[in-house]
Write a protein that holds these residues in place. Structure first.
Motif, PDB file in Angstrom:
ATOM      1  N   VAL A 288       0.818  -1.209   0.000  1.00 28.60           N
ATOM      2  CA  VAL A 288       0.000   0.000   0.000  1.00 28.60           C
ATOM      3  C   VAL A 288       0.856   1.265   0.000  1.00 28.60           C
ATOM      4  O   VAL A 288       0.610   2.200  -0.758  1.00 28.60           O
TER       5      VAL A 288
ATOM      6  N   CYS B 181      -3.451   3.036  -6.426  1.00 22.35           N
ATOM      7  CA  CYS B 181      -3.454   1.749  -5.730  1.00 22.35           C
ATOM      8  C   CYS B 181      -2.541   0.721  -6.382  1.00 22.35           C
ATOM      9  O   CYS B 181      -2.698   0.393  -7.562  1.00 22.35           O
TER      10      CYS B 181
ATOM     11  N   THR C 158      -2.227  -2.310  -4.713  1.00 18.21           N
ATOM     12  CA  THR C 158      -2.805  -3.579  -4.289  1.00 18.21           C
ATOM     13  C   THR C 158      -3.576  -4.240  -5.428  1.00 18.21           C
ATOM     14  O   THR C 158      -3.593  -5.469  -5.545  1.00 18.21           O
TER      15      THR C 158
ATOM     16  N   GLU D 185     -10.565  -6.490   0.084  1.00 20.76           N
ATOM     17  CA  GLU D 185     -10.177  -5.174  -0.439  1.00 20.76           C
ATOM     18  C   GLU D 185     -11.396  -4.248  -0.532  1.00 20.76           C
ATOM     19  O   GLU D 185     -11.247  -3.032  -0.540  1.00 20.76           O
TER      20      GLU D 185
END
Length: 576
Positions: free
Chosen positions: A109, A219, A221, A256
Motif C-alpha cells: 500500500v 493503488c 494492491t 479489499e
C-alpha cells in the motif's frame, strides 16, 4: 559451400551413413580400441557436514519465523500459512534469530511498508537465513532486483506454502504466482478450511473476497489482488461455524472491498450477512470490514437493519480519501463527496450511535489548497472517531506516480494540519458515566489492561482479570481518552460466555483435518520411502509429488540418457 555443421540432423541415426562400417565389421578391430580414463578431482563433489546435500534434508524439522505487514486480509493469509506449516511438522517460532527460514508476508500500500519488507530481506540474507516471500509486493512486481533468486508464494497460492518452504530449505528457488480458477473462472483464493494459527485465538478473520472492481490511480494492491473474486456463501458460513466451535467469539470480515462482495457470483453483501448472523451464538460478535461508497449505496436500508442487529457491531469503515470531487475524479474513485455524505448521514440516522471510520490521503497529485480545505471541513463536520490519515506516496507502476506531484513539504504540512484537527476533539467524553456491554478479546499493548469493545466497536480498557477474557460483560465507564474509554465491571451484572467450547491455546492449529494430521509423521519418514513409495497422506497431490521428484529423478534420467548416447557414438566410431 556449406560447412559440415550446417546440415540439419533430424535424428541421432542420421550421423551414421551407408558407407560406415557395420557393427559386426567393427568387431575384428575392437582389440585396438582402448578406453580413456578421466581423472577426477580429489576434492570435487565432497560434501561437508555443515552443508549437507539437498536430498538429505528431512522436511518438516525446521523452525520458521513469520512476519506480516498490512491489512487484516494479509494477516489472515499469514495465519493460514502458519497453520499449514505447523500441521506439516515445522515449528513456528517468535524468535527470528533461532529460525532456519523467514517467511516475509508483505504489504504494497505505501512505500514505508515495502521499505521495511526490503530491509527484512537484507537482514535475513546477512544472517544466512533461508527466505520465502509472500504478500502483495512480490505478487505485483516479482521481477524487482532485490527479489531475484528468492522463493515467492503468490497471494492465491498460500495453500502451497509447505511445498515452497520445503524446496527453499533444500536450496531451490520456487515461485508460484498463478491465479486459482475453476472452469476458467477466477476463484477467491485458497480454500477456507485450511489449517491456520490465529494470532488471537478468540478472533477469526475471514476473507470474503479478493480483489475489487475499481481501478484507483494510486493503488498498487490492485496489481497484486486483481479483479473481484468472491467465495460462495456456503463456504463462508461453514468457516464461521467452525470458528465458533473452536472457541472464537469475534469474527472480522475482510477484503479489499467488502461492499462489492458477490457481484461476480450473483449475490450481494446483505444476503451473506443475514446468513452469517444466523450462525453467531449469543455473546459473540461480527465486525464488517472496509467498504467503498459506491457499492454500499445500493443496500443502505438492508445494511442499516444488519448493523442494528445485537450480534453485529454498529461499525463501518468507509474511506472517503478526499472531500474534493476533482481529486476524487483524478483518483478514479467512482463516487462524489455527496455520495459519501448520503451514506454517512443515512446510517447515522438509522443506526443510532454508529461508528464511522474513514481514510484520507493528504497531498494527492493535483490537490490544491482549496481541495484540502474541503477535506478539513468534512472532518470538522463529522468529527470521525476513527480517522486514518495517509500522506500520499507514489507507488511505482501506478498512474498517480506519473502525475504532477505535490511538493513534499506541502504534503507533510497538510498531513500535520489534518492530524492536529483530528486530535483537537475527544469523541468519547460524553460517554463517561454510561453503563455498557463489552466483549473482552485481547491484552493492551502496555500489558496493563484487557481490551474490550462495546456495541459500536469503541475500545474499552478493563482490569486484567483472567475470568473476563473471551466474555461479554457490563462495565461502568469512568474515564475517556482520545482513542479509548476505561470501564469497571459491574459486580451484579450477567456475564455472557460466547464460546461454544474452550478456545484454542495460543499457537494451536485450527482446522486440523485428517488430511493434515498425518503430515508430520509422513515428513519425518520422508527419506524412508523410495520414489515409488511416496506417502499418500500428505498435503500434496500426486501431480505435486512428481514435481517435487523432478529435481533429483529427472537429473538421474538425463545423466543415464547422455551416457547411453556416448556409448552408441563410441560403438560406431571406435574402430575408425
Amino acid at each position: 559451400m556449406l560447412a559440415a555443421c550446417d546440415s540439419v540432423l533430424e535424428d541421432i541415426e542420421d550421423i551414421v551413413s551407408a558407407q560406415d562400417l557395420k557393427p559386426h565389421e567393427r568387431h575384428s578391430v575392437r582389440k585396438n580400441v582402448f578406453p580413456k580414463v578421466r581423472k577426477r578431482s580429489s576434492h570435487k563433489d565432497i560434501q561437508t557436514d555443515d552443508d549437507p546435500p539437498s536430498d538429505s534434508i528431512i522436511p518438516g524439522a525446521q523452525k520458521i519465523w513469520i512476519r506480516t505487514w498490512g491489512c487484516s486480509h494479509n494477516n489472515s493469509d499469514g495465519e493460514y500459512m502458519a497453520g499449514q506449516l505447523a500441521a506439516y511438522g515445522y515449528k513456528i517460532t517468535e524468535n527470528s534469530a533461532e529460525a532456519d527460514l523467514w517467511l516475509l508476508n508483505s504489504c504494497t500500500v505505501k512505500n514505508p511498508a515495502e521499505d521495511h519488507f526490503r530491509n527484512s530481506i537484507k537482514k535475513a540474507q546477512e544472517g544466512n537465513k533461508k527466505v520465502v516471500l509472500a504478500g502483495c509486493v512480490p505478487q505485483a512486481q516479482p521481477r524487482q532486483d532485490y527479489l531475484k533468486g528468492l522463493s515467492i508464494i503468490g497471494v492465491q497460492q498460500i495453500d502451497r506454502v509447505v511445498e515452497v518452504v520445503e524446496e527453499t530449505i533444500k536450496g531451490h528457488s520456487v515461485r508460484l504466482l498463478g491465479q486459482k480458477k475453476d472452469n476458467g473462472k477466477r476463484l477467491g483464493g485458497a480454500r477456507l478450511d485450511l489449517p491456520k494459527i490465529r494470532k488471537n485465538p478468540l478472533i477469526e478473520i475471514i476473507s470474503i473476497n479478493t480483489g475489487c472492481l475499481n481501478a484507483c490511480t494510486y493503488c498498487k494492491t490492485k496489481h497484486a489482488r486483481g479483479d473481484l473474486a468472491s467465495y460462495p456463501i456456503e463456504e463462508l458460513v461453514d468457516r464461521a461455524k467452525q470458528s465458533f466451535q473452536e472457541g472464537v467469539c469475534e469474527i472480522w470480515l475482510t477484503s479489499e472491498d467488502t461492499g462489492a462482495y458477490g457481484r461476480d457470483i450473483g449475490t450481494d453483501l446483505p444476503t451473506l450477512l443475514w446468513k452469517l448472523v444466523e450462525a453467531i451464538p449469543e455473546g459473540a460478535m461480527l465486525r464488517l470490514g472496509m467498504t467503498n461508497p459506491p457499492y454500499i449505496l445500493e443496500h443502505l436500508e438492508e445494511m442499516a437493519k444488519i448493523l442494528n442487529h445485537p450480534r453485529v457491531y454498529g461499525f463501518l469503515h468507509i474511506p472517503v480519501q478526499s472531500a474534493s470531487d476533482s481529486v476524487l475524479m483524478d483518483m478514479k474513485r467512482e463516487y462524489c463527496v455527496a455520495d459519501f455524505r448520503r451514506v454517512v448521514d443515512f446510517l447515522k440516522e438509522k443506526v443510532s450511535g454508529i461508528t464511522i471510520a474513514t481514510d484520507i490521503i493528504c497531498g494527492f497529485p493535483g490537490e490544491t489548497d482549496e481541495d484540502f480545505q474541503e477535506t478539513m471541513k468534512l472532518v470538522e463536520q463529522y468529527r470521525f472517531p476513527s480517522l486514518f490519515i495517509n500522506q500520499f506516496y507514489p507507488r511505482p507502476g501506478t498512474p498517480a506516480a506519473k502525475m504532477h506531484q505535490v511538493p513534499a513539504a506541502v504534503k507533510k504540512q497538510r498531513t500535520k494540519d489534518l492530524s492536529q484537527l483530528f486530535h483537537s476533539y475527544n469523541p468519547y467524553d460524553h460517554k463517561v458515566g454510561e453503563r455498557q456491554r463489552v466483549l473482552v478479546t485481547e491484552e493492551s499493548f502496555d500489558s496493563n489492561y484487557y481490551v474490550a469493545h462495546n456495541r459500536f466497536y469503541e475500545q474499552v480498557l478493563v482490569p486484567k482479570d483472567p475470568l473476563l477474557m473471551g466474555k461479554m460483560v457490563e462495565v461502568n465507564i469512568y474515564e475517556a481518552g482520545k482513542h479509548f474509554m476505561k470501564g469497571q465491571p459491574v459486580s451484579d451484572a450477567r456475564v455472557y460466555t460466547a464460546s461454544i467450547t474452550r478456545p484454542l491455546a495460543k499457537g494451536e492449529v485450527s482446522g486440523l483435518t485428517e488430511e493434515f494430521r498425518h503430515a508430520p509423521q509422513n515428513s519425518s519418514n520422508w527419506k524412508a520411502h523410495s520414489s515409488a513409495e511416496i506417502p499418500v497422506k500428505t498435503p500434496f497431490s500426486s501431480r505435486m509429488a512428481l514435481q517435487l521428484l523432478w529435481p533429483q529423478e529427472g537429473l538421474k534420467i538425463l545423466s543415464i540418457s547422455l551416457a547411453l548416447l556416448a556409448v552408441l557414438v563410441t560403438f560406431y566410431y571406435g574402430g575408425m
